[in-house]
Design an enzyme around this catalytic site. Structure first.
Site: not given
Length: 386
Positions: A273, A277, A286
């Site tokens: 990705r 998100h 993260y």
């Protein structure tokens, strides 16, 4: 007293009766140790050049669709958009391997797969806009509603596929899910039922590395998600999710297997990705930029363009034409999404129950009275102003 000391202990056998034994040999179900690839290998010579060119055009359009939808979110035209940038090869292949009679069961990130299957680009975004219902008729397009709850679409796919087989319909369901969805109970239930019933389903896991902020290593200790297939008695396939030709081939084989009545397959596509998100997520908390940069070198659009140009199947003019077509799609999407939708307040009470409850009828009557009073007020005000 131990078991061996009981009367008749000589006849005791620690091995259970034959009914416990698995009905299949686990060895053929195991995935390959490395993701399957086509681009850059000898296998690409067997791929139809027209398919490669179509995959390229759809990848370019998909990349532009993701960018435009993300921009619409920043402009307030969408409430949220979970981008699939970097995962376009998975999205496009999932749509192209299905026949018209088959069903696609997408997750919330799979708007691009729905569009590639033929859904109106605006209708694919209607749910994310906060507009009514799903934005499209699932039966008309054979695309289940875009699903925000994780993995709930998987049992639905199994149920539809099993029912179709019982009716004698030649239908395959392809259910898409992210790596995070494999940690849900619905994933277990769907795979277990599908394998026992030999339902014509393909489970397609897009392993993009993170379930929001949770890395895969914090979700499972399995060698791969494809290995989970063995526990249910179905084959597991591992494929490079950024290799559009490889994903198309592996999914095509799984769909054909399901259509022959040989049961379900679990396909894991290893991808990444590239963006957050959703627009509400800060991915820098993260993961590090160097990781994202490393995956850019394995970008699905660049991989396919490199293959096509290297084989003389695509030149600069062809790349430009693909980009121009994608830009026209984005411009049309932008114009239509910038138009305010015409809302029908009474639709609030439609499709809630097959037969409205007393409370709903009372609420509908109250709203109708308010709307009528507002309309009368506007009409009288207009007459007074003349």
């Amino acid at each position: 007293m131990t078991v061996q000391e009981l009367p008749g202990a000589a006849a005791y056998r620690p091995t259970p009766p034959p009914a416990w034994k698995p009905i299949t040999d686990p060895a053929p179900l195991l995935p390959d140790p490395e993701p399957y690839r086509v681009l850059g290998t000898d296998a690409v010579a067997d791929v139809d050049p027209e398919l490669l060119l179509r995959l390229h055009a759809e990848l370019v359009r998909g990349r532009r669709y993701n960018a435009q939808a993300t921009a619409l979110t920043k402009q307030g035209r969408l409430a949220v958009y979970p981008s699939s940038t970097g995962q376009e090869a998975c999205e496009i292949a999932a749509a192209l391997v299905l026949e018209e009679r088959d069903w696609l069961f997408p997750s919330y990130r799979d708007t691009l797969a729905a569009v590639a299957r033929g859904l109106d680009p605006v209708e694919a975004l209607t749910l994310l806009r906060g507009d009514r219902h799903t934005g499209y008729d699932p039966r008309e397009h054979r695309i289940a509603p875009l699903c925000t709850p994780l993995a709930t679409q998987l049992p639905h796919a199994v149920g539809l596929a099993h029912a179709a087989r019982l009716k004698g319909d030649d239908v395959v369901a392809l259910a898409m899910v992210g790596d995070g969805g494999t940690s849900e109970g619905d994933f277990h239930e769907a795979l277990n039922f599908a394998a026992v019933w030999k339902a014509p389903v393909v489970f397609f896991v897009q392993n993009n590395g993170f379930a929001i902020s949770v890395p895969l290593a914090k979700q499972t200790a399995a060698p791969s998600l494809a290995h989970k297939a063995v526990g249910y008695g179905m084959p597991g396939r591992l494929v490079d999710g950024n290799d559009a030709a490889a994903v198309h081939q592996v999914l095509s084989e799984a769909v054909a297997r399901a259509r022959r009545g040989e049961g379900p397959t679990l396909v894991e596509a290893v991808t990444y990705r590239m963006e957050a998100h959703t627009n509400a997520d800060d991915a820098t908390r993260y993961r590090v930029d160097s990781e994202v940069e490393a995956w850019k070198a394995h970008d699905p659009v660049r991989l396919l363009e490199r293959e096509l140009t290297g084989r003389g199947l695509l030149d600069d003019d062809g790349i430009a034409r693909a980009k121009e077509a994608a830009e026209r799609m984005a411009a049309a999407l932008r114009d239509r999404m910038n138009a305010d939708p015409e809302l029908a307040p009474m639709d609030l009470f439609t499709h809630v129950y097959a037969e409205q409850t007393v409370q709903l009828r009372e609420q509908a009557a109250a709203l109708r009275a308010e709307l009528d009073a507002e309309q009368d007020h506007d009409e009288h005000g207009a007459e007074a102003g003349r």
